[in-house]
Motif scaffolding. Structure first.
Motif, PDB file in Angstrom:
ATOM      1  N   SER A 156      42.948  41.282  51.097  1.00 45.15           N
ATOM      2  CA  SER A 156      43.421  41.086  52.478  1.00 45.15           C
ATOM      3  C   SER A 156      44.034  42.368  53.056  1.00 45.15           C
ATOM      4  O   SER A 156      44.251  42.471  54.267  1.00 45.15           O
ATOM      5  N   ASN A 157      44.299  43.359  52.185  1.00 42.76           N
ATOM      6  CA  ASN A 157      44.842  44.640  52.654  1.00 42.76           C
ATOM      7  C   ASN A 157      43.795  45.753  52.676  1.00 42.76           C
ATOM      8  O   ASN A 157      44.131  46.929  52.856  1.00 42.76           O
ATOM      9  N   ALA A 158      42.520  45.365  52.508  1.00 44.57           N
ATOM     10  CA  ALA A 158      41.450  46.375  52.428  1.00 44.57           C
ATOM     11  C   ALA A 158      41.386  47.237  53.682  1.00 44.57           C
ATOM     12  O   ALA A 158      41.066  48.431  53.615  1.00 44.57           O
ATOM     13  N   HIS A 159      41.705  46.653  54.837  1.00 46.64           N
ATOM     14  CA  HIS A 159      41.642  47.411  56.098  1.00 46.64           C
ATOM     15  C   HIS A 159      42.716  48.497  56.172  1.00 46.64           C
ATOM     16  O   HIS A 159      42.649  49.394  57.028  1.00 46.64           O
ATOM     17  N   LEU A 160      43.710  48.433  55.252  1.00 44.95           N
ATOM     18  CA  LEU A 160      44.793  49.426  55.247  1.00 44.95           C
ATOM     19  C   LEU A 160      44.557  50.550  54.237  1.00 44.95           C
ATOM     20  O   LEU A 160      45.440  51.378  54.022  1.00 44.95           O
ATOM     21  N   CYS A 161      43.386  50.560  53.617  1.00 51.36           N
ATOM     22  CA  CYS A 161      43.100  51.561  52.580  1.00 51.36           C
ATOM     23  C   CYS A 161      42.605  52.884  53.166  1.00 51.36           C
ATOM     24  O   CYS A 161      41.841  53.619  52.531  1.00 51.36           O
ATOM     25  N   PHE A 191      54.535  50.422  47.762  1.00 50.46           N
ATOM     26  CA  PHE A 191      53.081  50.480  47.811  1.00 50.46           C
ATOM     27  C   PHE A 191      52.512  50.392  46.397  1.00 50.46           C
ATOM     28  O   PHE A 191      52.700  51.302  45.585  1.00 50.46           O
ATOM     29  N   ASP A 192      51.805  49.301  46.127  1.00 46.81           N
ATOM     30  CA  ASP A 192      51.254  49.036  44.791  1.00 46.81           C
ATOM     31  C   ASP A 192      49.802  49.502  44.724  1.00 46.81           C
ATOM     32  O   ASP A 192      48.982  49.132  45.573  1.00 46.81           O
ATOM     33  N   GLU A 193      49.473  50.302  43.686  1.00 42.90           N
ATOM     34  CA  GLU A 193      48.140  50.875  43.465  1.00 42.90           C
ATOM     35  C   GLU A 193      47.721  51.714  44.685  1.00 42.90           C
ATOM     36  O   GLU A 193      46.659  51.529  45.289  1.00 42.90           O
ATOM     37  N   ILE A 194      48.554  52.671  45.012  1.00 41.33           N
ATOM     38  CA  ILE A 194      48.390  53.529  46.195  1.00 41.33           C
ATOM     39  C   ILE A 194      47.118  54.359  46.141  1.00 41.33           C
ATOM     40  O   ILE A 194      46.595  54.788  47.177  1.00 41.33           O
ATOM     41  N   GLN A 195      46.570  54.584  44.936  1.00 43.85           N
ATOM     42  CA  GLN A 195      45.386  55.438  44.832  1.00 43.85           C
ATOM     43  C   GLN A 195      44.170  54.834  45.537  1.00 43.85           C
ATOM     44  O   GLN A 195      43.173  55.513  45.757  1.00 43.85           O
ATOM     45  N   GLU A 196      44.251  53.546  45.916  1.00 44.83           N
ATOM     46  CA  GLU A 196      43.147  52.898  46.629  1.00 44.83           C
ATOM     47  C   GLU A 196      43.065  53.360  48.086  1.00 44.83           C
ATOM     48  O   GLU A 196      42.078  53.082  48.773  1.00 44.83           O
TER      49      GLU A 196
END
Length: 397
Positions: free
Chosen positions: A54-59, A83-88
């Protein structure tokens, strides 16, 4: 938390790194609890997990910047960004640096890749972050949690479970049941390989990668070179250049699956450039995907001791003094200690070899021989410790 606590609320970006499922997200929750207890309002928190679809648009840096700017504008006091797993997130470094400059905020990030804190970040955030590697549980941590599931279990029995199960935190939710635990650890392994190694490095020859991982996993704690792996693969019918093997191993290190240990010549005072050792991030994963931990118990002991040294903040190398080998030289600020690891000191020859390894070292730093033996065999200023006692000792100095 003891290491992180002094930095909570400060301006440095707090980066929590480590192998997938080691507890980074839980650490963020614990930090939030500390902040709430200190009087911070929950409305000041902004939390995003970038592995949530659901946060894919913020990557993407611009999209994330726009979202956070909008949400921070509604907070009248300091904002706390998690921010969790920020490398995405593409170009996340620019984004995080922008938050640091623009807003009155306290920033926490997690990532499952060692590249998180190299390259671009060196340019954008040099000197403005502090890193905490989150490792699977130590034996002490494992014991405390195990006893909440099975009260009154004795230390020996817990250590036996630790040897095969390892220290991944979620195992307690499975009540340490053998088959569910094995399945869970296999799933972690597959996730690390596919998401953090194959996908992140665009590796096409997955079969070759799996062969290299299998070789290193089987040979944890053993000195070998990329050339040795190349010869092994050739015997399996595959011709692979040592350079390719080194690139694949580096990708595994970046995903925190393996840790490399350099060899040091104690007499020549130099780092040797061939035949390093590798250890796996969690020996329970080794048992789940390969098996044989009890058969290779001396190597598993080494793996456990090595990770414990890292947990306590030591920089670790493998020693060579003439023809004699020292399993670990551990250094931290002005502290140093030497550690030899064996399964059992079952013969006079083994005792002479383990204690004799220190024969050419004339300094006064602590010198340990760690084994499964219960009887104290300390001699000539060299300390012998049962492995459980060693792991549970607060201060080795």
């Amino acid at each position: 938390m003891g290491r992180i606590r002094p930095f909570i609320g400060g301006e440095l970006i707090k980066a929590l790194t480590g192998i997938r499922r080691s507890g980074k997200s839980v650490m963020l929750d614990l930090i939030k609890r500390e902040l709430l207890a200190s009087g911070v309002n929950e409305n000041q928190f902004i939390s995003i997990n970038f592995e949530n679809l659901s946060n894919a648009h913020l990557c993407f840096a611009n999209a994330l910047h726009k979202e956070i700017k909008s949400r921070v504008s509604t907070i009248t006091e300091k904002a706390y960004l998690f921010f969790d797993e920020i490398q995405e997130v593409d170009d996340w470094e620019k984004c995080i640096n922008s938050f640091r400059v623009e807003f009155d905020c306290d920033i926490y990030i997690t990532g499952s890749n060692a590249k998180l804190l190299s390259g671009e970040l060196a340019t954008y955030l040099a000197g403005r972050y502090v890193e905490f590697v989150i490792y699977p549980f130590s034996f002490e941590e494992f014991s405390k949690l195990y006893q909440t599931v099975f009260p009154n279990t004795d230390q020996r029995e817990m250590f036996t479970h630790y040897l095969t199960g390892g220290g991944m935190p979620y195992l307690s939710n499975l009540r340490y049941a053998e088959e569910p635990s094995r399945q869970y650890l296999q799933d972690i392994y597959n996730s690390v390989v596919l998401k953090d190694i194959v996908k992140r490095n665009n590796i096409r020859d997955v079969d070759l990668l799996e062969h290299i991982i299998a070789y290193i996993t089987a040979n944890v704690g053993t000195t070998f070179s990329a050339t040795a792996i190349s010869k092994y693969l050739k015997s399996e019918g595959r011709t692979v250049a040592p350079e390719t093997i080194l690139n694949y191993i580096k990708a595994c290190e970046d995903a925190f699956l393996f840790y490399r240990v350099r060899r040091r010549d104690l007499q020549g005072k130099k780092i040797l450039t061939v035949k390093d050792k590798y250890y796996i991030a969690d020996h329970g994963i080794r048992e789940a995907v390969l098996g044989g931990n009890m058969k290779d118990i001396n190597l598993i002991f080494e793996n456990i001791v090595f990770l414990e040294l890292l947990r306590r903040g030591y920089k670790v190398t493998v020693g060579k003094a003439g023809e004699k080998k020292i399993d670990f030289i551990a250094e931290k600020q002005n502290q140093k200690l030497y550690v030899q690891v064996a399964y059992l000191l079952a013969s006079e020859e083994t005792i002479r070899r383990e204690f004799g390894a220190y024969g050419n070292i004339k300094d006064n730093f602590p010198k340990y021989v760690v084994s499964y033996d219960e009887f104290d065999m300390s001699r000539d200023g060299m300390k012998h410790r049962n492995i459980r006692e060693f792991l549970l000792t607060d201060d080795w100095s």
